[in-house]
Design a protein around this motif. Structure first.
Motif, PDB file in Angstrom:
ATOM      1  N   LYS A   1       1.002  -8.125   6.082  1.00  0.00           N
ATOM      2  CA  LYS A   1       0.950  -9.561   6.322  1.00  0.00           C
ATOM      3  C   LYS A   1       1.808  -9.858   7.545  1.00  0.00           C
ATOM      4  CE  LYS A   1       0.029 -11.059   1.647  1.00  0.00           C
ATOM      5  NZ  LYS A   1       0.407 -11.963   0.572  1.00  0.00           N
TER       6      LYS A   1
ATOM      7  N   CYS B   1       5.863  -8.772  10.639  1.00  0.00           N
ATOM      8  CA  CYS B   1       4.715  -8.144   9.973  1.00  0.00           C
ATOM      9  C   CYS B   1       5.265  -7.075   9.043  1.00  0.00           C
ATOM     10  CB  CYS B   1       3.776  -7.480  10.973  1.00  0.00           C
ATOM     11  SG  CYS B   1       2.954  -8.618  12.090  1.00  0.00           S
TER      12      CYS B   1
ATOM     13  N   ASP C   1       4.406  -4.836   4.973  1.00  0.00           N
ATOM     14  CA  ASP C   1       3.617  -4.658   3.744  1.00  0.00           C
ATOM     15  C   ASP C   1       4.554  -4.466   2.552  1.00  0.00           C
ATOM     16  OD1 ASP C   1       4.459  -2.049   4.221  1.00  0.00           O
ATOM     17  OD2 ASP C   1       2.456  -1.176   4.170  1.00  0.00           O
TER      18      ASP C   1
ATOM     19  N   ASP D   1       0.040 -17.617   8.303  1.00  0.00           N
ATOM     20  CA  ASP D   1      -0.499 -16.283   8.543  1.00  0.00           C
ATOM     21  C   ASP D   1      -0.983 -16.170   9.980  1.00  0.00           C
ATOM     22  OD1 ASP D   1      -0.060 -15.396   5.952  1.00  0.00           O
ATOM     23  OD2 ASP D   1      -2.047 -16.005   5.257  1.00  0.00           O
TER      24      ASP D   1
ATOM     25  N   VAL E   1       2.635  -5.611  -0.942  1.00  0.00           N
ATOM     26  CA  VAL E   1       1.625  -4.649  -1.404  1.00  0.00           C
ATOM     27  C   VAL E   1       1.484  -3.570  -0.341  1.00  0.00           C
ATOM     28  CG1 VAL E   1      -0.780  -4.308  -2.070  1.00  0.00           C
ATOM     29  CG2 VAL E   1       0.361  -6.447  -2.667  1.00  0.00           C
ATOM     30  N   GLU E   2       1.837  -2.344  -0.687  1.00  0.00           N
ATOM     31  CA  GLU E   2       1.750  -1.237   0.261  1.00  0.00           C
ATOM     32  C   GLU E   2       0.330  -1.133   0.810  1.00  0.00           C
ATOM     33  OE1 GLU E   2       2.535   1.378   2.843  1.00  0.00           O
ATOM     34  OE2 GLU E   2       4.183   0.717   1.560  1.00  0.00           O
ATOM     35  N   GLY E   3       0.237  -1.070   2.150  1.00  0.00           N
ATOM     36  CA  GLY E   3      -1.055  -0.944   2.808  1.00  0.00           C
ATOM     37  C   GLY E   3      -1.715  -2.268   3.161  1.00  0.00           C
ATOM     38  N   THR E   4      -1.168  -3.376   2.651  1.00  0.00           N
ATOM     39  CA  THR E   4      -1.696  -4.700   2.983  1.00  0.00           C
ATOM     40  C   THR E   4      -0.649  -5.418   3.834  1.00  0.00           C
ATOM     41  OG1 THR E   4      -2.915  -4.800   0.902  1.00  0.00           O
ATOM     42  CG2 THR E   4      -2.567  -6.882   2.049  1.00  0.00           C
TER      43      THR E   4
END
Length: 134
Positions: free
Chosen positions: A70, A60, A62, A77, A65-68
Motif C-alpha cells: 500500500k 509504501c 506491506d 491511496d 498483508v505481506e505481498g500487498t
C-alpha cells in the motif's frame, strides 16, 4: 511548465513510517506526510532532489498483508508505482518498507523494498500540497 511547490524537506535519519513520531516529536504529522511520488515527473524530480542522500523512505509498505503493498499520502491511496523489476521481494523475509534510491547503478530513481528499521532519511511534504504545480 512545471514548478516546484516548496513543500519538501528531508527530516534526517529515521526509521520507517511507524517511528516518525518517536524520532521526530516536533514533526507535525497532522500536516506532514512521507512523500510518495504520484507520477513519473514527481519521481524524477524527487530523484534529483535527493541525489546526495542516496535513498529516502517513501510511504509504501506491506506491513498489513505481506505481498500487498500500500502506498499512501496521508490517508489517500496512491496508485503510481516505480518498482525495480525484482522488487518488492521481501528478501530474507524481513523487507516490508520502500525507499526511492539514487544509488545502485541501474535502479537509480526506482523503488526498492528494504527492512523497515534501516536508519535512512525520510522525505516529507506538507499534507494536501502537490510536489509539483502545473
Amino acid at each position: 511548465m512545471t514548478h516546484l511547490v516548496r513543500s519538501l524537506g528531508i527530516t534526517g535519519e529515521t526509521h520507517a513510517t511507524g517511528s516518525l513520531r518517536r524520532h521526530f516529536p516536533g514533526l507535525k504529522l497532522e500536516t506532514s506526510v512521507l512523500v510518495v511520488p504520484t507520477s513519473d515527473q514527481e519521481n524524477e524530480f524527487i530523484s534529483q532532489f535527493i541525489l546526495t542522500y542516496g535513498r529516502v523512505w517513501i510511504d509504501c509498505n506491506d506491513l498489513e498483508v505481506e505481498g500487498t503493498v500500500k502506498c499512501r499520502e496521508g490517508n489517500e491511496d496512491v496508485a503510481y508505482r516505480n518498482w525495480y523489476s525484482s522488487q518488492p521481494n521481501n528478501r530474507n523475509g524481513d523487507e516490508d518498507c520502500a525507499v526511492l534510491t539514487t544509488m545502485w547503478g541501474s535502479i537509480k530513481g526506482q523503488w526498492h523494498e528494504v527492512n523497515c528499521y534501516s536508519p535512512l532519511p525520510a522525505l516529507c511534504k506538507m499534507a494536501g500540497r502537490p510536489v509539483f504545480h502545473v
